[in-house]
Design a protein around this motif. Sequence first.
Motif, short mmCIF file in Angstrom:
data_model
loop_
_atom_site.label_atom_id
_atom_site.label_comp_id
_atom_site.label_asym_id
_atom_site.label_seq_id
_atom_site.Cartn_x
_atom_site.Cartn_y
_atom_site.Cartn_z
N GLN A 34 -9.90 -13.18 -2.72
CA GLN A 34 -8.60 -12.91 -2.67
C GLN A 34 -8.08 -11.68 -2.04
N ILE A 35 -8.74 -10.89 -1.71
CA ILE A 35 -8.47 -9.57 -1.29
C ILE A 35 -8.09 -9.73 0.03
N THR A 36 -6.78 -9.39 0.58
CA THR A 36 -6.39 -9.78 1.74
C THR A 36 -6.63 -8.72 2.66
N ASP A 37 -6.71 -7.30 2.29
CA ASP A 37 -6.92 -6.20 3.07
C ASP A 37 -7.47 -5.09 2.20
N ALA A 38 -7.89 -3.91 3.01
CA ALA A 38 -8.05 -2.73 1.91
C ALA A 38 -7.84 -1.81 2.94
N ARG A 39 -7.56 -0.48 2.19
CA ARG A 39 -7.58 0.68 3.19
C ARG A 39 -8.32 1.77 2.23
N VAL A 40 -9.16 2.41 3.09
CA VAL A 40 -10.15 3.49 2.51
C VAL A 40 -9.64 4.73 3.20
N THR A 41 -9.60 5.95 2.29
CA THR A 41 -9.56 7.16 3.06
C THR A 41 -10.51 7.96 2.46
N LEU A 42 -11.31 8.75 3.32
CA LEU A 42 -12.26 9.56 2.99
C LEU A 42 -11.63 11.10 3.24
N THR A 43 -11.70 12.03 2.23
CA THR A 43 -11.14 13.23 2.51
C THR A 43 -12.05 14.28 2.02
N GLU A 57 -10.15 7.46 -1.52
CA GLU A 57 -9.12 6.55 -2.18
C GLU A 57 -9.24 5.30 -1.67
N VAL A 58 -9.29 4.37 -2.32
CA VAL A 58 -9.36 2.81 -1.77
C VAL A 58 -8.11 2.20 -2.39
N GLN A 59 -7.46 1.34 -1.44
CA GLN A 59 -6.37 0.46 -2.16
C GLN A 59 -6.58 -1.16 -1.45
N LEU A 60 -6.87 -1.89 -2.49
CA LEU A 60 -7.05 -3.43 -2.20
C LEU A 60 -5.87 -3.96 -2.32
N ASN A 61 -5.29 -4.77 -1.25
CA ASN A 61 -4.20 -5.64 -1.47
C ASN A 61 -4.66 -6.95 -1.94
N VAL A 62 -4.00 -7.59 -3.07
CA VAL A 62 -4.29 -8.86 -3.51
C VAL A 62 -3.11 -9.41 -3.47
N PRO A 63 -2.95 -10.91 -3.64
CA PRO A 63 -1.75 -11.65 -3.78
C PRO A 63 -0.70 -10.99 -4.65
N ALA A 83 -16.03 4.83 -6.74
CA ALA A 83 -14.76 4.35 -6.40
C ALA A 83 -15.07 2.59 -6.38
N SER A 84 -16.08 2.26 -6.00
CA SER A 84 -16.44 1.00 -5.86
C SER A 84 -16.55 0.42 -7.26
N ASP A 85 -17.40 1.10 -8.02
CA ASP A 85 -17.56 0.74 -9.57
C ASP A 85 -16.09 0.53 -10.35
N VAL A 86 -15.17 1.49 -10.14
CA VAL A 86 -13.93 1.23 -10.68
C VAL A 86 -13.21 0.01 -10.08
#
Length: 189
Positions: A34-43, A57-63, A83-86
């Motif tokens: 159900q993950i509609t999209d994701a935004r990943v920022t590497l800094t 930083e990872v943001q997953l958009n779900v319904p 981040a993936s584990d979290v």
Amino acid sequence: MHIYKLAGRNVEVTEALKDYVQNKLTRLDRYSSQITDARVTLTVRDVRDAARRNRVEVQLNVPHGIIRAEEHHADMYAAIDHASDVLERQLRKFKTRYLKQREDGTELDVASPMSAPPLEVSADDVSEFLPEIVRQKSFEMRPMTPEDAAAQMEALGHDFYVFLSARSGGCGVVYRRKDGHYGLIEPKV
């Protein structure tokens, strides 16, 4: 997961990094299609503490909601792993709560992330998070500046402090950021 945006700040996003992030995000599909999209920022930051140099930083958009993780590490690949584990833990809790609500036959709240369509269940989805308020405090709020509120927060040894703003007359919150500086949250009037 097919749709994601990858951005780099002060770092060149190489093909190897792109592939690594893609593999980690694809791994999350087993928890939620159900993950509609994701935004990943590497800094990459210039900080004294080398262990906090690389930030992911990872943001997953779900319904009806967002699942977010931010991790720091001396190695960018290790930060991506953390981040993936979290995110995996958060998605597991998300599914468990949703399935528990469905099983109980309770009405799903449309504004809640739990109102997402059904998700597949695996045998290891046994953790459940149900927030419980175990303590309640009330206190008198005096008007003060954000700087005074930060000093009060430090005196109490807390990570945040709620105060009545002398400037705006509204409620505000000062908090200690992960980088050691202070943040201020005030509502728009």
